[in-house]
Design an enzyme around this catalytic site. Structure first.
Site: not given
Ligand code: TPS
Length: 221
Positions: A48, A119, A148
């Protein structure tokens, strides 16, 4: 790697300790952090690379390739966050997408039988993800997270319970602020594993942190 969609049982096993990382989640060499996390017992890895000072273009590709080769050496499947083209270019094992990305249906068409994760934050999103071809769903943030930037408010384990109470048996991984201290409720409410960034990536001893989480998860059956 996969000639058919992954079986639910195999997906559940892979989700047990799902480590996510990009260059800006580490303070030391990410390759070393990943090696240590694998040594400690992670079962799945997600690349990521986003946010502050993240690599892009060629640099992102080469960095991903380096981490992928570490995963390959240890037979840990390699999932790419958001970037379907990168996943296809690397022949990665799968893709993870959020609600703001391309639809799961469109991504499924592009990636064939590779692993697809989505998600989700409510029952409708879970049901839609399954209908569109997700192999697993990420549910969170379970606890508050600073990793995040656009994360929603912490929701605890209530959605995991809601999904299981409906009799939906999709593989579920909990995410958001999880450590070995607070992981147990995720498993006890019906999660198949935990997904973490910080508790491993910023640990002074990533192998130890991963091992502690793995031992806790294994102790819960
Ligand atoms: C499997 N996501 C939700 S919270 C979070 C991320 C990246 C931060 C966790 O960091 N589910 C899966 N993959 C994803 N990328 C997301 C959800 C999105 P920390 O452990 O440091 O709190």
């Amino acid at each position: 790697m996969f000639l058919t969609r992954i079986a639910k049982k195999d997906m559940r096993d892979l989700l047990r300790l799902y480590f996510i990382m990009g260059s800006n989640n580490c303070q030391s060499d990410p390759k070393h952090v990943l090696e240590q996390a694998i040594k400690g017992g992670i079962s799945l890895f997600q690349f990521r690379e986003k946010g502050n000072a993240a690599f892009s273009g060629e640099e992102k590709y080469h960095f991903a390739k380096e981490l992928q080769s570490i995963c390959k050496k240890h037979m840990i499947p390699f999932i790419v966050n958001d970037d379907v083209e990168l996943a296809l270019a690397l022949n990665a094992d799968g893709v993870h997408i959020g609600q703001d990305d391309e639809s799961a249906e469109a991504v499924r068409r592009k990636i064939g039988d590779k692993i697809l994760g989505v998600s989700t934050h409510n029952l409708l999103e879970v049901e839609k993800a399954i209908a569109e071809g997700a192999d697993y769903v990420g549910i969170g943030p379970i606890y508050s997270t600073e990793t995040k930037v656009d994360a929603k408010a912490a929701q605890g384990t209530k959605l995991i319970l809601e999904v299981r109470n409906k009799g939906i048996n999709v593989p579920i991984v909990g995410i958001g602020g999880i450590t070995s201290e607070n992981a147990a409720p995720v498993m006890k409410s019906g999660g198949n594993g935990v997904s973490v960034i910080t508790t491993i990536s910023l640990s002074a001893d990533p192998a130890k942190s991963a091992r502690e989480l793995k031992e806790l998860i294994d102790s819960l059956g």
